[in-house]
Design an enzyme around this catalytic site. Sequence first.
Site, mmCIF file in Angstrom:
data_model
loop_
_atom_site.group_PDB
_atom_site.id
_atom_site.type_symbol
_atom_site.label_atom_id
_atom_site.label_comp_id
_atom_site.label_asym_id
_atom_site.label_seq_id
_atom_site.Cartn_x
_atom_site.Cartn_y
_atom_site.Cartn_z
ATOM 1 N N LYS A 296 -0.460 -9.049 4.252
ATOM 2 C CA LYS A 296 0.518 -8.168 4.919
ATOM 3 C C LYS A 296 1.362 -9.026 5.848
ATOM 4 C CE LYS A 296 1.685 -3.756 5.321
ATOM 5 N NZ LYS A 296 1.630 -2.664 4.341
ATOM 6 N N ASP B 51 7.407 -1.786 3.421
ATOM 7 C CA ASP B 51 6.521 -0.926 4.223
ATOM 8 C C ASP B 51 7.462 -0.248 5.221
ATOM 9 O OD1 ASP B 51 3.555 -0.282 4.852
ATOM 10 O OD2 ASP B 51 4.312 -0.778 6.821
HETATM 11 P P1 NDP Z 1 9.387 4.539 6.195
HETATM 12 O O1 NDP Z 1 9.942 3.499 7.119
HETATM 13 O O2 NDP Z 1 10.142 4.905 4.983
HETATM 14 O O3 NDP Z 1 9.111 5.876 7.014
HETATM 15 C C1 NDP Z 1 8.243 5.882 8.108
HETATM 16 C C2 NDP Z 1 8.252 7.258 8.717
HETATM 17 O O4 NDP Z 1 7.241 7.329 9.713
HETATM 18 C C3 NDP Z 1 9.562 7.594 9.424
HETATM 19 O O5 NDP Z 1 9.775 8.958 9.368
HETATM 20 C C4 NDP Z 1 9.277 7.127 10.849
HETATM 21 O O6 NDP Z 1 10.071 7.772 11.835
HETATM 22 C C5 NDP Z 1 7.836 7.551 11.005
HETATM 23 N N1 NDP Z 1 7.200 6.671 12.005
HETATM 24 C C6 NDP Z 1 7.121 5.322 11.985
HETATM 25 N N2 NDP Z 1 6.493 4.864 13.080
HETATM 26 C C7 NDP Z 1 6.193 5.966 13.807
HETATM 27 C C8 NDP Z 1 5.529 6.152 15.036
HETATM 28 N N3 NDP Z 1 5.061 5.104 15.727
HETATM 29 N N4 NDP Z 1 5.383 7.425 15.469
HETATM 30 C C9 NDP Z 1 5.845 8.491 14.756
HETATM 31 N N5 NDP Z 1 6.478 8.362 13.577
HETATM 32 C C10 NDP Z 1 6.639 7.118 13.113
HETATM 33 O O7 NDP Z 1 7.911 4.030 5.839
HETATM 34 P P2 NDP Z 1 6.970 4.472 4.638
HETATM 35 O O8 NDP Z 1 7.194 5.891 4.306
HETATM 36 O O9 NDP Z 1 7.081 3.446 3.598
HETATM 37 O O10 NDP Z 1 5.522 4.279 5.302
HETATM 38 C C11 NDP Z 1 4.831 5.315 5.969
HETATM 39 C C12 NDP Z 1 3.341 4.988 6.020
HETATM 40 O O11 NDP Z 1 2.841 4.824 4.698
HETATM 41 C C13 NDP Z 1 2.978 3.683 6.755
HETATM 42 O O12 NDP Z 1 1.718 3.845 7.376
HETATM 43 C C14 NDP Z 1 2.845 2.689 5.619
HETATM 44 O O13 NDP Z 1 2.024 1.575 5.963
HETATM 45 C C15 NDP Z 1 2.190 3.568 4.558
HETATM 46 N N6 NDP Z 1 2.306 3.087 3.193
HETATM 47 C C16 NDP Z 1 3.532 2.892 2.614
HETATM 48 C C17 NDP Z 1 3.607 2.450 1.311
HETATM 49 C C18 NDP Z 1 4.915 2.320 0.597
HETATM 50 O O14 NDP Z 1 4.893 2.087 -0.612
HETATM 51 N N7 NDP Z 1 6.057 2.488 1.242
HETATM 52 C C19 NDP Z 1 2.403 2.099 0.541
HETATM 53 C C20 NDP Z 1 1.171 2.414 1.217
HETATM 54 C C21 NDP Z 1 1.146 2.878 2.491
HETATM 55 P P3 NDP Z 1 11.216 6.934 12.567
HETATM 56 O O15 NDP Z 1 12.313 6.834 11.574
HETATM 57 O O16 NDP Z 1 11.551 7.742 13.766
HETATM 58 O O17 NDP Z 1 10.611 5.588 12.918
#
Ligand code: NDP
Length: 448
Positions: free
Chosen positions: A128, A168
């Site tokens: 990572k 991510d």
């Molecule tokens: P994105 O950047 O597309 O979206 C993240 C979302 O989570 C946004 O809505 C963001 O809001 C919100 N968010 C991020 N940080 C915080 C925080 N500290 N508090 C509240 N809301 C928060 O990321 P992904 O959808 O790709 O990832 C989401 C989760 O899924 C993560 O944990 C990631 O590790 C996991 N994941 C993702 C994969 C992938 O293929 N993309 C694979 C496996 C796991 P804001 O815009 O306000 O920051």
Amino acid sequence: MTANTVINAAYEQVQKRNSGELEFLQAVKEVLDSLGPVLEKHPEYVDAKIIDRIVEPERQIMFRVPWQDDKGNVQINRGFRFEFNSALGPYKGGLRFHPTVTASILKFLGFEQIFKNALTTLPMGGGKGGSDFDPKGKSDNEVMRFCQSFMTELCRHIGPDTDVPAGDIGVGGREIGFMFGQYKRLRNEFTGVLTGKALNWGGSLIRTEATGYGCVYLAEEMLKTRNESFEGKICAVSGSGNVAQYTVEKLNQLGAKAVSLSDSSGSIYDPDGIDAEKLAFVLELKNIRRGRIKEYADKFGVEYRQGKRPWDIKCDCAFPSATQNEIDGEDAKTLLKNGCTLVAEGANMPSTPEAVEQFLAQKILYGPGKAANAGGVATSGLEMSQNSLRLSWTREEVDERLHNIMIAVHQQSYDAAEEYGQPGNLVMGANIAGFTKVADAMLDQGLV
Ligand code: NDP
């Protein structure tokens, strides 16, 4: 020495070596807590010190990322890559760009990735990386200059047979494109060194949808063990990024009703359900205009809950899809009180240990991130295969492979839980099934 003595000694050493890295310690503790019965059964893992080896990254890289903003000011961020374990294949795992990124966060993610990747049945090690850079509010040119500088250093450490990063939080198609372009320029190679690429230059169909779809596929398998389906189920979803978006899409396809989304500013509650038309608005809002989820409430006249997470909304199923530790002990209590019987983690480690304890004690269907969000990296693995073959599979072909992989992830976790005397406990099952694969490969490969 008993298994528990071995585990306690190993964990003490991890605490000493990584003091203050709370997220990493949380992730290590969760895995080690599952492994007592495995060490009892396999003394060869103890003799080869597999536990002490697996908690130490094979390599860690930390570097300065200098770049210039649109006003000509010099900015400095910190870049990282943790290459955790390559027993099963090249290091594989995403890059996160978010101001909260620290070594601890990336080490917890890299550590979990080892076992998640093993569960996919594909040949991938775990890693990572990322940076404390915040893409929010930056122009496309600023993001490009940052990505180019980041890759200028990272390119020395990665390669299609060495380490293959993906996206991510904060790293989507735009960022992968800029980084791929810079890698190609520096190395003079057009190669599958990153996944999550656009479809017209080496990406895979369904990669964008994979984590969300995969999470719902796994949840569907969990429901089947109780002869239930998604038909009519009310689902609370957090986040509004990549994972949340495609979780909602698949839930809609399977007859469930998703009623919430969130971002770091607040959440929306739409009791009528986020249908395909409303979801199209979210995709445009988040992926193109890069706006806030509050605009959903303004547009569709539903409740906006400033600074609140969705977990007090009455639901049958919860899909945390934003970030780590977003469901705490109180949230878990509220979810259970309101009748929630399934939690499937699209995000990584979204439930605190206090929350997990309650889900397990109440014996609800609980799919930990390691299993539930493995569809993203699995489809990245399928993208690597297609790049190596120089072929592109159809949407249906990739979706079917993804679906079968998620069925297999569930089955292995379910079987391991049963074999080790904790039927239905997928935390233990996923940890054990992932760990034993990696441990066996490490034994085969000698002391490296
Ligand atoms: P994105 O950047 O597309 O979206 C993240 C979302 O989570 C946004 O809505 C963001 O809001 C919100 N968010 C991020 N940080 C915080 C925080 N500290 N508090 C509240 N809301 C928060 O990321 P992904 O959808 O790709 O990832 C989401 C989760 O899924 C993560 O944990 C990631 O590790 C996991 N994941 C993702 C994969 C992938 O293929 N993309 C694979 C496996 C796991 P804001 O815009 O306000 O920051």
